[in-house]
Scaffold this motif. Structure first.
Motif, mmCIF file in Angstrom:
data_model
loop_
_atom_site.group_PDB
_atom_site.id
_atom_site.type_symbol
_atom_site.label_atom_id
_atom_site.label_comp_id
_atom_site.label_asym_id
_atom_site.label_seq_id
_atom_site.Cartn_x
_atom_site.Cartn_y
_atom_site.Cartn_z
ATOM 1 N N SER A 11 0.832 -1.197 0.000
ATOM 2 C CA SER A 11 0.000 0.000 0.000
ATOM 3 C C SER A 11 0.869 1.250 0.000
ATOM 4 O O SER A 11 0.584 2.221 -0.717
ATOM 5 N N ARG A 12 1.917 1.232 0.798
ATOM 6 C CA ARG A 12 2.823 2.388 0.865
ATOM 7 C C ARG A 12 3.545 2.604 -0.462
ATOM 8 O O ARG A 12 3.719 3.748 -0.906
ATOM 9 N N ILE A 13 3.924 1.530 -1.114
ATOM 10 C CA ILE A 13 4.650 1.641 -2.388
ATOM 11 C C ILE A 13 3.716 2.020 -3.537
ATOM 12 O O ILE A 13 4.011 2.922 -4.331
ATOM 13 N N GLU A 14 2.583 1.336 -3.634
ATOM 14 C CA GLU A 14 1.702 1.498 -4.787
ATOM 15 C C GLU A 14 0.706 2.649 -4.644
ATOM 16 O O GLU A 14 0.362 3.299 -5.633
ATOM 17 N N HIS A 15 0.235 2.892 -3.408
ATOM 18 C CA HIS A 15 -0.810 3.908 -3.215
ATOM 19 C C HIS A 15 -0.327 5.123 -2.424
ATOM 20 O O HIS A 15 -1.102 6.051 -2.178
ATOM 21 N N LYS A 16 0.937 5.091 -2.002
ATOM 22 C CA LYS A 16 1.541 6.221 -1.268
ATOM 23 C C LYS A 16 0.815 6.505 0.045
ATOM 24 O O LYS A 16 0.784 7.637 0.513
ATOM 25 N N ARG A 17 0.230 5.479 0.643
ATOM 26 C CA ARG A 17 -0.398 5.629 1.955
ATOM 27 C C ARG A 17 -0.341 4.289 2.690
ATOM 28 O O ARG A 17 -0.194 3.234 2.065
ATOM 29 N N PRO A 18 -0.485 4.305 4.008
ATOM 30 C CA PRO A 18 -0.497 3.047 4.747
ATOM 31 C C PRO A 18 -1.766 2.238 4.470
ATOM 32 O O PRO A 18 -2.779 2.770 4.010
ATOM 33 N N PHE A 19 -1.708 0.963 4.792
ATOM 34 C CA PHE A 19 -2.886 0.104 4.804
ATOM 35 C C PHE A 19 -3.675 0.476 6.057
ATOM 36 O O PHE A 19 -3.136 0.464 7.160
ATOM 37 N N VAL A 20 -4.954 0.812 5.902
ATOM 38 C CA VAL A 20 -5.745 1.356 7.003
ATOM 39 C C VAL A 20 -6.809 0.357 7.456
ATOM 40 O O VAL A 20 -7.634 -0.093 6.651
ATOM 41 N N THR A 21 -6.765 0.021 8.733
ATOM 42 C CA THR A 21 -7.775 -0.848 9.346
ATOM 43 C C THR A 21 -8.624 -0.013 10.292
ATOM 44 O O THR A 21 -8.102 0.639 11.198
ATOM 45 N N LEU A 22 -9.928 -0.023 10.080
ATOM 46 C CA LEU A 22 -10.859 0.702 10.927
ATOM 47 C C LEU A 22 -11.465 -0.262 11.933
ATOM 48 O O LEU A 22 -12.145 -1.218 11.564
ATOM 49 N N LYS A 23 -11.191 -0.024 13.210
ATOM 50 C CA LYS A 23 -11.753 -0.858 14.275
ATOM 51 C C LYS A 23 -13.045 -0.212 14.760
ATOM 52 O O LYS A 23 -13.062 0.965 15.133
ATOM 53 N N LEU A 24 -14.121 -1.000 14.764
ATOM 54 C CA LEU A 24 -15.420 -0.526 15.224
ATOM 55 C C LEU A 24 -15.943 -1.443 16.317
ATOM 56 O O LEU A 24 -15.737 -2.660 16.264
ATOM 57 N N ALA A 25 -16.620 -0.878 17.291
ATOM 58 C CA ALA A 25 -17.261 -1.667 18.342
ATOM 59 C C ALA A 25 -18.647 -1.104 18.574
ATOM 60 O O ALA A 25 -18.815 0.112 18.726
ATOM 61 N N SER A 26 -19.637 -1.971 18.581
ATOM 62 C CA SER A 26 -21.011 -1.484 18.723
ATOM 63 C C SER A 26 -21.911 -2.528 19.353
ATOM 64 O O SER A 26 -21.551 -3.700 19.504
ATOM 65 N N THR A 27 -23.097 -2.081 19.680
ATOM 66 C CA THR A 27 -24.167 -2.965 20.112
ATOM 67 C C THR A 27 -24.806 -3.615 18.888
ATOM 68 O O THR A 27 -24.430 -3.323 17.745
ATOM 69 N N LEU A 28 -25.793 -4.470 19.124
ATOM 70 C CA LEU A 28 -26.488 -5.110 18.016
ATOM 71 C C LEU A 28 -27.150 -4.103 17.091
ATOM 72 O O LEU A 28 -27.288 -4.348 15.895
ATOM 73 N N ASP A 29 -27.561 -2.960 17.649
ATOM 74 C CA ASP A 29 -28.223 -1.943 16.835
ATOM 75 C C ASP A 29 -27.253 -0.859 16.369
ATOM 76 O O ASP A 29 -27.648 0.275 16.086
ATOM 77 N N ALA A 30 -25.965 -1.224 16.271
ATOM 78 C CA ALA A 30 -24.932 -0.362 15.680
ATOM 79 C C ALA A 30 -24.730 0.954 16.410
ATOM 80 O O ALA A 30 -24.453 1.978 15.800
ATOM 81 N N ARG A 31 -24.862 0.942 17.723
ATOM 82 C CA ARG A 31 -24.601 2.133 18.539
ATOM 83 C C ARG A 31 -23.276 1.963 19.264
ATOM 84 O O ARG A 31 -22.966 0.897 19.801
ATOM 85 N N MET A 152 -2.550 10.848 5.056
ATOM 86 C CA MET A 152 -2.044 9.499 4.824
ATOM 87 C C MET A 152 -0.725 9.509 4.053
ATOM 88 O O MET A 152 0.160 8.699 4.311
ATOM 89 N N ARG A 153 -0.601 10.432 3.122
ATOM 90 C CA ARG A 153 0.673 10.546 2.401
ATOM 91 C C ARG A 153 1.809 10.903 3.361
ATOM 92 O O ARG A 153 2.920 10.356 3.271
ATOM 93 N N LYS A 154 1.529 11.836 4.268
ATOM 94 C CA LYS A 154 2.549 12.247 5.230
ATOM 95 C C LYS A 154 2.949 11.072 6.128
ATOM 96 O O LYS A 154 4.136 10.861 6.415
ATOM 97 N N LEU A 155 1.976 10.294 6.564
ATOM 98 C CA LEU A 155 2.274 9.151 7.427
ATOM 99 C C LEU A 155 3.093 8.099 6.686
ATOM 100 O O LEU A 155 4.008 7.488 7.262
ATOM 101 N N ALA A 156 2.782 7.894 5.415
ATOM 102 C CA ALA A 156 3.562 6.944 4.620
ATOM 103 C C ALA A 156 4.991 7.433 4.440
ATOM 104 O O ALA A 156 5.949 6.646 4.525
ATOM 105 N N GLU A 157 5.151 8.726 4.206
ATOM 106 C CA GLU A 157 6.497 9.293 4.037
ATOM 107 C C GLU A 157 7.327 9.137 5.307
ATOM 108 O O GLU A 157 8.558 9.069 5.249
ATOM 109 N N LEU A 158 6.647 9.073 6.448
ATOM 110 C CA LEU A 158 7.338 8.903 7.726
ATOM 111 C C LEU A 158 7.541 7.433 8.075
ATOM 112 O O LEU A 158 7.979 7.108 9.183
ATOM 113 N N GLY A 159 7.225 6.538 7.133
ATOM 114 C CA GLY A 159 7.552 5.132 7.295
ATOM 115 C C GLY A 159 6.444 4.225 7.780
ATOM 116 O O GLY A 159 6.664 3.024 7.950
#
Length: 236
Positions: A11-31, A152-159
């Protein structure tokens, strides 16, 4: 399999940004929280342990300033024997609302902590945090928020190659709308809050089903009393 193992590098090489994982936590009704903002803890102990493992397996944790102000978190890995694997902590703070007294700021000499702000606020915040170990980084803006592509570009540039996002609904929505989310890890607790609770993802502006961001489920399993499901962004 090799590309999956090295997804962050590619991702850093091809898209110039890190691979991003979004962590979500919720109840059954998405709250994600009650109407008063109470959110600790929606999920159980086992799920929180897995959350710490996710932290240990990423280069950085990304949060918004509102999360820092509201929760005053430490964002470290607290798994026994892996405490030294706490990743870089990155705060997005366009307007400089994060206080110097925040735990993330006070522990920046022990765990690397970066604060990304607007070009206009860079000088002011550099001075504000000059007596701390916080690294202040500038990025461009898109309207009334930071340009997430530039961030994201800045974060990728910082490794950085793998970034775990543990944010509120607004930043989650912003990253999804900017096509900056590669993976979602969703923890669901067997409980409900109701319509007056806070949604885990803020408005996306979707008016037609054909415009919905779509993901492919790649795994699902039980963690204590909770369920964790992993989704990868669907490109086809």
């Amino acid at each position: 399999e090799a590309r999956q193992l090295n997804a962050g590098f590619w991702s850093r090489i091809e898209h110039k940004r890190p691979f991003v994982t979004l962590k979500l936590a919720s109840t059954l009704d998405a709250r994600s929280a009650t109407v008063n903002g109470d959110s600790q803890w929606i999920t159980g102990h086992a799920a929180r342990e897995l959350g710490h493992l996710l932290r240990a397996n990423h280069d950085a944790i990304l949060v918004g300033a509102k999360t820092v102000v509201a929760d005053n978190p430490t964002l470290t890995c607290r798994l026994s024997g892996r405490e030294h694997q706490s990743p870089v902590r990155v705060i997005l703070d366009r307007e400089g609302v994060v206080p110097v007294a925040a735990k993330l700021i006070g522990t920046a000499d022990k765990v690397p902590t970066w604060l990304v702000t607007s070009n206009a606020s860079f000088a002011e915040l550099s001075e504000k945090f000059e007596k701390t170990a916080v690294k202040v980084i500038s990025a461009g803006c898109a309207g009334d928020h930071l340009d997430l592509h530039d961030v994201m570009r800045k974060l990728a540039e910082l490794g950085l190659t793998r970034v775990l996002v543990e944010s509120g609904g607004n930043l989650a929505a912003g990253l999804i709308k900017a096509d900056c989310v590669d993976r979602v890890v969703h923890f669901t607790a067997p409980s409900m809050i109701g319509d007056d609770g806070k949604a885990m993802v803020a408005a996306l502006g979707v008016k037609q089903l054909s415009d919905m961001p779509r993901f492919k489920r790649t795994s699902s399993h039980k963690v204590g009393e909770d369920i964790v499901v992993t989704y990868d962004y669907k490109t086809d």
